[in-house]
Scaffold this active site. Structure first.
Site, PDB file in Angstrom:
ATOM      1  N   HIS A   8      -5.339  -3.367  -2.569  1.00 50.21           N
ATOM      2  CA  HIS A   8      -5.151  -2.463  -3.577  1.00 50.21           C
ATOM      3  C   HIS A   8      -5.103  -3.095  -5.118  1.00 50.21           C
ATOM      4  O   HIS A   8      -4.749  -2.354  -5.938  1.00 50.21           O
ATOM      5  CB  HIS A   8      -3.794  -1.804  -3.240  1.00 50.21           C
ATOM      6  CG  HIS A   8      -3.920  -0.719  -2.263  1.00 50.21           C
ATOM      7  ND1 HIS A   8      -4.263   0.581  -2.567  1.00 50.21           N
ATOM      8  CD2 HIS A   8      -3.574  -0.697  -0.881  1.00 50.21           C
ATOM      9  CE1 HIS A   8      -4.553   1.304  -1.336  1.00 50.21           C
ATOM     10  NE2 HIS A   8      -3.930   0.680  -0.387  1.00 50.21           N
ATOM     11  N   LYS A  25     -11.936   0.866  -1.624  1.00 49.60           N
ATOM     12  CA  LYS A  25     -10.928   1.432  -2.518  1.00 49.60           C
ATOM     13  C   LYS A  25     -11.636   1.695  -4.005  1.00 49.60           C
ATOM     14  O   LYS A  25     -12.493   2.169  -4.168  1.00 49.60           O
ATOM     15  CB  LYS A  25      -9.923   0.584  -2.368  1.00 49.60           C
ATOM     16  CG  LYS A  25      -9.057   1.085  -0.982  1.00 49.60           C
ATOM     17  CD  LYS A  25      -7.862   0.557  -0.613  1.00 49.60           C
ATOM     18  CE  LYS A  25      -7.308   0.941   0.906  1.00 49.60           C
ATOM     19  NZ  LYS A  25      -6.459  -0.022   1.557  1.00 49.60           N
ATOM     20  N   SER A  38       0.955  -1.253   0.117  1.00 49.24           N
ATOM     21  CA  SER A  38      -0.059  -0.182   0.186  1.00 49.24           C
ATOM     22  C   SER A  38       0.753   1.321  -0.201  1.00 49.24           C
ATOM     23  O   SER A  38       0.388   2.147  -0.392  1.00 49.24           O
ATOM     24  CB  SER A  38      -1.086   0.254   1.136  1.00 49.24           C
ATOM     25  OG  SER A  38      -0.090  -0.277   2.521  1.00 49.24           O
TER      26      SER A  38
HETATM   27  C1  LIG Z   1      -6.516  -0.207   2.987  1.00 48.52           C
HETATM   28  C2  LIG Z   1      -6.087  -1.340   3.257  1.00 48.52           C
HETATM   29  C3  LIG Z   1      -6.807  -2.288   4.169  1.00 48.52           C
HETATM   30  C4  LIG Z   1      -7.951  -1.834   4.896  1.00 48.52           C
HETATM   31  O1  LIG Z   1      -9.107  -1.708   4.092  1.00 48.52           O
HETATM   32  P1  LIG Z   1     -10.448  -0.801   4.550  1.00 48.52           P
HETATM   33  O2  LIG Z   1     -11.401  -1.569   3.662  1.00 48.52           O
HETATM   34  O3  LIG Z   1     -10.038   0.553   4.258  1.00 48.52           O
HETATM   35  O4  LIG Z   1     -10.471  -1.161   6.103  1.00 48.52           O
HETATM   36  C5  LIG Z   1      -6.303  -3.608   4.184  1.00 48.52           C
HETATM   37  N1  LIG Z   1      -5.178  -3.959   3.656  1.00 48.52           N
HETATM   38  C6  LIG Z   1      -4.372  -3.231   2.721  1.00 48.52           C
HETATM   39  C7  LIG Z   1      -3.167  -3.537   2.116  1.00 48.52           C
HETATM   40  C8  LIG Z   1      -4.898  -2.007   2.527  1.00 48.52           C
HETATM   41  O5  LIG Z   1      -3.993  -1.074   1.929  1.00 48.52           O
END
Ligand SMILES: *Cc1c(COP(=O)(O)O)cnc(C)c1O
Length: 394
Positions: free
Chosen positions: A211, A242, A183
């Site tokens: 992602h 996302k 991320s």
């Molecule tokens: C953003 C993210 C999460 C968390 O996801 P949310 O739905 O925002 O709680 C988990 N793992 C990774 C690698 C992320 O980038």
């Protein structure tokens, strides 16, 4: 005046201030758009995870409104009591179909999907072998499981193998776990090699595709599809927050895995399920991934255009292979100052410092979306050049 019991928090805030790291929340007025108004200023927005522009897609908006009209605003209970609505089941059916897995389960967020799953499937006598740059929710889940945590150097399969080999005589179960796309660096995990290792050493293989969902693989199916590894990753986590544009996380895998999480995944058992509008939005998003695959193509075209511009200007974009493009700065204070200067000039790119990334690896983090125009990105590059030169970054 803080109460004396909480004085230590004030001291810690002062220390952050002295290091230039006491950042404030930026407030968005209106919608999450490629050019948007934050803190009263119009800026090019390179700080969202809204990869495909689905946060404001008409089909998703209508689906949410229709579900609210016909099903209400809340689910009223946790899934295991009376909070499982037909629309939750429909979303899970669509996700398993999308991921080509037997079944899937939706959690409140990607964070709870990871922490709830790792915490449930591993226990005190087990071992978790984890990439050093894995997401905080994996780290928290690993801690909650009380298993022994073994961290390997980023993407270093030899290091992961050395740990698996050393643990081979131990009776506990092993979980090999990685982000699909990292991320903060935007690089892709060596998933084929990790799957080989997991199979060779009898470890459970888990990937967090937060992602990668909506970004990599056919119609955005993620890294498993990208590498052609269907059937070889036991636990696939994805987020609905996302690229999918709404909120939530899911686990896709075997029927037994999903049934087990229904019975033992603590956020599933102890926290209320999504409002029906969220489930409806996500169903509509999965439809858009099928109907409008050109969004993903535009995302990658924009990514290539922006990365080439950054390279030409002499910025260091680290190891990025995806739309997440860091601009490496080094010291935390400089990254935060760079981000502030850009914001004043009309570009929102978040400064990221310790503890989100290691000391000395502070950076700006940029994410282009499918909805940026090349004119937006050209303007962004112009601002980066001007402020980057003024601050001695390039
Ligand atoms: C953003 C993210 C999460 C968390 O996801 P949310 O739905 O925002 O709680 C988990 N793992 C990774 C690698 C992320 O980038």
């Amino acid at each position: 005046m803080p109460r004396p019991q909480l004085q230590y928090l004030n001291d810690e805030l002062q220390q952050l201030e002295a290091k230039g790291l006491r950042t404030k929340l930026r407030v968005l007025r209106g919608e999450q758009l490629p050019v948007a108004e934050f803190d009263g200023r119009r800026v090019i927005n390179l700080s969202s995870n809204n990869y495909l522009g689905l946060c404001t897609h008409p089909r998703l908006r209508e689906a949410a409104l229709e579900a609210t009209r016909t099903l209400g605003v809340g689910s009223g209970a946790v899934r295991t009591i009376s909070g499982t609505m037909a629309i939750h089941m429909e979303l899970e059916r669509r996700i398993s179909e999308f991921k080509h897995t037997e079944d899937s389960v939706v959690f409140q967020s990607g964070f709870t999907a990871n922490s709830g799953t790792v915490g449930a499937i591993m226990g005190r006598n087990d071992f978790i072998i984890s990439d050093e740059l894995n997401h905080a929710s994996i780290i928290d889940g690993a801690r909650l499981s009380r298993a022994t945590i073994k961290v390997f150097a980023h993407k270093d399969c030899n290091a992961a193998e050395a740990i698996l080999k050393e643990l081979a005589p131990q009776p506990g179960r092993k979980l090999l776990i990685t982000d699909g796309v990292f991320s903060m660096d935007g690089d892709i995990a060596p998933l084929p090699e990790l799957c080989d290792l997991a199979e060779r050493y009898g470890a459970v293989m888990m990937v967090d595709d937060a992602h990668a969902s909506g970004v990599l693989g056919k119609n955005g199916r993620g890294t498993v599809d990208h590498f052609g590894l269907h059937g070889r990753v036991d636990v696939q986590v994805g987020t609905l927050s996302k690229a999918i544009g709404a909120l939530g996380g899911y686990v896709a895998g075997s029927r037994d895995l999903i049934e087990f999480l229904h019975l033992r995944g603590r956020p599933f058992l102890f926290s209320t399920s999504h409002p029906p509008s969220v489930a409806a939005t996500c169903i509509a998003a999965l439809e858009v991934l099928q109907l409008e695959p050109e969004r993903i193509q535009t995302l990658w075209d924009n990514t290539a255009f922006f990365k080439a511009g950054l390279k030409k200007l002499g910025f260091d974009t680290g190891a990025s292979q995806t739309p997440i493009t860091p601009i490496m700065v080094g010291e935390g204070r400089r990254a935060i100052e760079f981000s502030r200067g850009l914001f004043q000039a009309g570009l929102f790119a978040t400064g990221i410092a310790y503890p989100t990334v290691a000391e000395g690896k502070a950076r700006l983090r940029t994410i282009v979306t499918a909805t940026h125009t090349q004119a937006d990105l050209g303007e962004a590059l112009g601002i980066l050049e001007q402020v980057g030169k003024a601050q001695g970054i390039i």
